[in-house]
Design a protein around this motif. Structure first.
Motif, PDB file in Angstrom:
ATOM      1  N   GLN A  15       0.748  -1.063   0.041  1.00  0.00           N
ATOM      2  CA  GLN A  15       0.068   0.080   0.029  1.00  0.00           C
ATOM      3  C   GLN A  15       1.010   1.094  -0.081  1.00  0.00           C
ATOM      4  OE1 GLN A  15      -2.144  -0.713   3.585  1.00  0.00           O
ATOM      5  NE2 GLN A  15      -3.828  -1.791   2.184  1.00  0.00           N
ATOM      6  N   ALA A  16       1.767   1.335   0.669  1.00  0.00           N
ATOM      7  CA  ALA A  16       2.875   2.440   1.088  1.00  0.00           C
ATOM      8  C   ALA A  16       3.326   2.677  -0.446  1.00  0.00           C
ATOM      9  CB  ALA A  16       3.934   2.117   1.713  1.00  0.00           C
ATOM     10  N   ALA A  17       3.770   1.542  -1.131  1.00  0.00           N
ATOM     11  CA  ALA A  17       4.499   1.744  -2.413  1.00  0.00           C
ATOM     12  C   ALA A  17       3.560   2.165  -3.493  1.00  0.00           C
ATOM     13  CB  ALA A  17       5.037   0.303  -2.931  1.00  0.00           C
ATOM     14  N   LEU A  18       2.369   1.853  -3.407  1.00  0.00           N
ATOM     15  CA  LEU A  18       1.282   2.261  -4.464  1.00  0.00           C
ATOM     16  C   LEU A  18       1.018   3.788  -4.168  1.00  0.00           C
ATOM     17  CD1 LEU A  18      -0.778   1.611  -6.621  1.00  0.00           C
ATOM     18  CD2 LEU A  18      -2.335   0.820  -4.961  1.00  0.00           C
ATOM     19  N   ILE A  19       0.978   4.150  -2.843  1.00  0.00           N
ATOM     20  CA  ILE A  19       0.586   5.593  -2.735  1.00  0.00           C
ATOM     21  C   ILE A  19       1.808   6.704  -3.022  1.00  0.00           C
ATOM     22  CG2 ILE A  19       0.265   7.193  -0.893  1.00  0.00           C
ATOM     23  CD1 ILE A  19      -1.243   5.086   0.884  1.00  0.00           C
ATOM     24  N   VAL A  20       2.915   6.124  -3.020  1.00  0.00           N
ATOM     25  CA  VAL A  20       4.221   7.079  -3.299  1.00  0.00           C
ATOM     26  C   VAL A  20       4.249   6.911  -4.830  1.00  0.00           C
ATOM     27  CG1 VAL A  20       6.468   6.788  -3.212  1.00  0.00           C
ATOM     28  CG2 VAL A  20       5.341   6.602  -1.151  1.00  0.00           C
ATOM     29  N   ALA A  21       3.886   5.763  -5.506  1.00  0.00           N
ATOM     30  CA  ALA A  21       3.810   5.618  -6.838  1.00  0.00           C
ATOM     31  C   ALA A  21       2.995   6.651  -7.437  1.00  0.00           C
ATOM     32  CB  ALA A  21       3.718   4.417  -7.426  1.00  0.00           C
ATOM     33  N   VAL A  22       1.717   6.793  -7.067  1.00  0.00           N
ATOM     34  CA  VAL A  22       0.545   7.788  -7.327  1.00  0.00           C
ATOM     35  C   VAL A  22       1.015   9.110  -7.255  1.00  0.00           C
ATOM     36  CG1 VAL A  22      -1.863   8.618  -6.715  1.00  0.00           C
ATOM     37  CG2 VAL A  22      -1.177   6.052  -6.971  1.00  0.00           C
ATOM     38  N   CYS A  23       1.676   9.448  -5.891  1.00  0.00           N
ATOM     39  CA  CYS A  23       2.033  10.851  -5.693  1.00  0.00           C
ATOM     40  C   CYS A  23       3.211  11.382  -6.135  1.00  0.00           C
ATOM     41  CB  CYS A  23       2.305  10.836  -4.276  1.00  0.00           C
ATOM     42  SG  CYS A  23       0.516  10.368  -3.506  1.00  0.00           S
ATOM     43  N   VAL A  24       4.170  10.568  -6.716  1.00  0.00           N
ATOM     44  CA  VAL A  24       5.411  11.263  -7.244  1.00  0.00           C
ATOM     45  C   VAL A  24       5.111  11.945  -8.431  1.00  0.00           C
ATOM     46  CG1 VAL A  24       7.622  10.476  -8.453  1.00  0.00           C
ATOM     47  CG2 VAL A  24       6.909   9.474  -6.438  1.00  0.00           C
ATOM     48  N   PRO A  25       4.355  11.777  -9.467  1.00  0.00           N
ATOM     49  CA  PRO A  25       4.168  12.446 -10.714  1.00  0.00           C
ATOM     50  C   PRO A  25       3.555  13.874 -10.310  1.00  0.00           C
ATOM     51  CG  PRO A  25       3.524  10.170 -11.072  1.00  0.00           C
ATOM     52  CD  PRO A  25       3.587  10.417  -9.675  1.00  0.00           C
ATOM     53  N   PHE A  26       2.821  13.937  -9.035  1.00  0.00           N
ATOM     54  CA  PHE A  26       2.483  15.346  -8.575  1.00  0.00           C
ATOM     55  C   PHE A  26       3.027  16.380  -7.665  1.00  0.00           C
ATOM     56  CE2 PHE A  26      -1.173  12.181  -9.810  1.00  0.00           C
ATOM     57  CZ  PHE A  26      -1.855  12.964 -10.602  1.00  0.00           C
ATOM     58  N   GLY A  27       4.491  15.825  -7.603  1.00  0.00           N
ATOM     59  CA  GLY A  27       5.521  16.664  -6.912  1.00  0.00           C
ATOM     60  C   GLY A  27       5.919  15.990  -5.958  1.00  0.00           C
ATOM     61  N   PHE A  28       5.528  14.998  -5.225  1.00  0.00           N
ATOM     62  CA  PHE A  28       5.961  14.257  -4.127  1.00  0.00           C
ATOM     63  C   PHE A  28       7.559  13.864  -4.405  1.00  0.00           C
ATOM     64  CE2 PHE A  28       6.725  10.470  -1.169  1.00  0.00           C
ATOM     65  CZ  PHE A  28       6.536  11.308   0.065  1.00  0.00           C
ATOM     66  N   GLU A  29       8.351  14.304  -3.463  1.00  0.00           N
ATOM     67  CA  GLU A  29       9.717  13.978  -3.508  1.00  0.00           C
ATOM     68  C   GLU A  29      10.268  12.771  -2.677  1.00  0.00           C
ATOM     69  OE1 GLU A  29      14.237  15.914  -2.862  1.00  0.00           O
ATOM     70  OE2 GLU A  29      12.403  17.271  -2.951  1.00  0.00           O
ATOM     71  N   LEU A  30      10.620  11.729  -3.363  1.00  0.00           N
ATOM     72  CA  LEU A  30      10.780  10.484  -2.408  1.00  0.00           C
ATOM     73  C   LEU A  30      12.410  10.495  -2.129  1.00  0.00           C
ATOM     74  CD1 LEU A  30      10.040   7.626  -1.387  1.00  0.00           C
ATOM     75  CD2 LEU A  30      10.821   7.037  -3.658  1.00  0.00           C
ATOM     76  N   HIS A  31      12.613  10.284  -0.896  1.00  0.00           N
ATOM     77  CA  HIS A  31      13.993   9.900  -0.205  1.00  0.00           C
ATOM     78  C   HIS A  31      14.206   8.579   0.352  1.00  0.00           C
ATOM     79  CE1 HIS A  31      14.727  14.251   0.132  1.00  0.00           C
ATOM     80  NE2 HIS A  31      13.385  14.517   0.455  1.00  0.00           N
ATOM     81  N   LEU A  32      14.596   7.679  -0.772  1.00  0.00           N
ATOM     82  CA  LEU A  32      14.324   6.285  -0.633  1.00  0.00           C
ATOM     83  C   LEU A  32      14.931   5.833   0.746  1.00  0.00           C
ATOM     84  CD1 LEU A  32      13.596   3.941  -1.924  1.00  0.00           C
ATOM     85  CD2 LEU A  32      15.852   3.785  -2.973  1.00  0.00           C
ATOM     86  N   ALA A  33      16.015   6.041   1.234  1.00  0.00           N
ATOM     87  CA  ALA A  33      16.617   5.704   2.493  1.00  0.00           C
ATOM     88  C   ALA A  33      15.651   5.919   3.474  1.00  0.00           C
ATOM     89  CB  ALA A  33      18.143   6.117   2.830  1.00  0.00           C
ATOM     90  N   GLY A  34      15.102   7.286   3.634  1.00  0.00           N
ATOM     91  CA  GLY A  34      14.406   7.627   4.844  1.00  0.00           C
ATOM     92  C   GLY A  34      13.128   6.989   4.639  1.00  0.00           C
ATOM     93  N   ALA A  35      12.555   6.681   3.538  1.00  0.00           N
ATOM     94  CA  ALA A  35      11.321   5.899   3.317  1.00  0.00           C
ATOM     95  C   ALA A  35      11.526   4.585   3.429  1.00  0.00           C
ATOM     96  CB  ALA A  35      10.904   6.060   1.819  1.00  0.00           C
ATOM     97  N   LEU A  36      12.469   3.701   3.411  1.00  0.00           N
ATOM     98  CA  LEU A  36      12.649   2.313   3.730  1.00  0.00           C
ATOM     99  C   LEU A  36      12.681   2.335   5.495  1.00  0.00           C
ATOM    100  CD1 LEU A  36      15.221   1.249   1.210  1.00  0.00           C
ATOM    101  CD2 LEU A  36      12.797   0.851   1.214  1.00  0.00           C
ATOM    102  N   LEU A  37      13.450   3.353   5.927  1.00  0.00           N
ATOM    103  CA  LEU A  37      13.308   3.261   7.391  1.00  0.00           C
ATOM    104  C   LEU A  37      12.036   3.355   7.964  1.00  0.00           C
ATOM    105  CD1 LEU A  37      16.771   5.122   8.183  1.00  0.00           C
ATOM    106  CD2 LEU A  37      16.356   2.681   8.715  1.00  0.00           C
ATOM    107  N   GLY A  38      11.330   4.300   7.469  1.00  0.00           N
ATOM    108  CA  GLY A  38       9.778   4.589   7.771  1.00  0.00           C
ATOM    109  C   GLY A  38       9.086   3.427   7.709  1.00  0.00           C
ATOM    110  N   LEU A  39       9.380   2.298   6.623  1.00  0.00           N
ATOM    111  CA  LEU A  39       8.647   1.355   6.695  1.00  0.00           C
ATOM    112  C   LEU A  39       8.852   0.454   7.812  1.00  0.00           C
ATOM    113  CD1 LEU A  39       8.519   0.687   2.798  1.00  0.00           C
ATOM    114  CD2 LEU A  39       6.690   1.764   4.176  1.00  0.00           C
ATOM    115  N   VAL A  40      10.320   0.350   8.328  1.00  0.00           N
ATOM    116  CA  VAL A  40      10.611  -0.323   9.248  1.00  0.00           C
ATOM    117  C   VAL A  40       9.915  -0.073  10.579  1.00  0.00           C
ATOM    118  CG1 VAL A  40      12.623  -1.305  10.764  1.00  0.00           C
ATOM    119  CG2 VAL A  40      12.774  -1.098   8.346  1.00  0.00           C
ATOM    120  N   VAL A  41       9.686   1.461  10.789  1.00  0.00           N
ATOM    121  CA  VAL A  41       9.147   1.813  11.911  1.00  0.00           C
ATOM    122  C   VAL A  41       7.358   1.307  11.821  1.00  0.00           C
ATOM    123  CG1 VAL A  41       8.033   3.781  13.224  1.00  0.00           C
ATOM    124  CG2 VAL A  41      10.599   3.723  12.201  1.00  0.00           C
TER     125      VAL A  41
END
Length: 249
Positions: free
Chosen positions: A114-140
């Motif tokens: 679900q997180a991957a899908l939401i990020v994939a939908v939002c990136v084209p609209f200006g959401f900036e993905l910080h991959l390392a932080g996002a992966l740690l966020g998924l761990v939390v």
């Protein structure tokens, strides 16, 4: 210990197979979060530094999706109790703690999808993905959703033959937790009593941590606070759930 790990893996695989066979179940629990994302996000002003408001809003929606999916998952156990499937599992050689732990751990897989899908939908609209932080966020978030899933299964066990009780408690707690965590609007400008309630809500710290991590702020104090909150929810959920499963009949 080895037997518990093996039994947990068996239950985890059993619970995961229906999700893999019918991935639409992952989408179903995302319907409301996606509506909030599509209808609410355009109303938010841009950040003071000129950045997209999605940087603040999207991590909260990811936590919302986790909350919705994990809190509803106990309904699957309710169905199994109604059909007798759960009782048949209880008389197998599988350890009872594994019946709860394996189910709870399964919640990590839909959360990541679900997180991957939401990020994939939002990136084209200006959401900036910080991959390392996002992966740690998924761990939390994994620790948090395991705890929520375990608590949902506990509620299902307590609601045996009373399905209305499960949905009443789940729906009653869902939106207060959501709103008090500041997912949709910041709480900082609210009245003092609202801020106090927000501070005793563990989800508040998880949401703040996700916002920091998804924006690349790995060493922020809020990250540690969110990790502690997620671990505590996870441990509490597993402890309560295992106790309830041991007493299940």
């Amino acid at each position: 210990m080895t037997s518990l790990v093996t039994d947990t893996r068996v239950v985890f695989s059993r619970e995961l197979r229906p999700v893999l066979r019918d991935p639409f179940t992952v989408i179903f629990s995302m319907i409301q979060p996606l509506f909030f994302l599509g209808l609410f996000a355009p109303l938010l002003p841009d950040a003071p530094d000129g950045g997209s408001s999605l940087q603040w809003f999207v991590p909260g929606i990811i936590v919302m999706s986790c909350l919705f999916g994990s809190s509803m998952t106990g309904s699957n156990l309710l169905f199994e109790m109604q059909t007798g499937s759960h009782e048949r599992m209880l008389v197998t050689p599988l350890r009872r703690p594994a019946l709860l732990i394996g189910r709870a751990l399964k919640e990590i897989v839909p959360m990541i999808a679900q997180a991957a899908l939401i990020v994939a939908v939002c990136v084209p609209f200006g959401f900036e993905l910080h991959l390392a932080g996002a992966l740690l966020g998924l761990v939390v978030l994994a620790g948090f959703c395991v705890g929520l899933g375990a608590l949902s299964y506990t509620l299902a066990l307590a609601s045996k033959n009373k399905e209305w009780l499960f949905w009443t408690v789940q729906q009653t707690l869902l939106f207060p937790l959501l709103l008090l965590a500041g997912v949709l609007l910041p709480i900082e400008n609210g009245p003092g009593w609202l801020q106090t309630l927000s501070r005793i809500n563990p989800m508040t710290y998880v949401v703040d941590a996700e916002r920091a991590l998804f924006n690349g702020e790995v060493l922020a104090r809020t990250t540690l606070d969110g990790l502690v909150a997620a671990v505590l929810v996870g441990l509490l959920g597993l402890a309560v759930g295992v106790r309830a499963m041991r007493r299940s009949d």
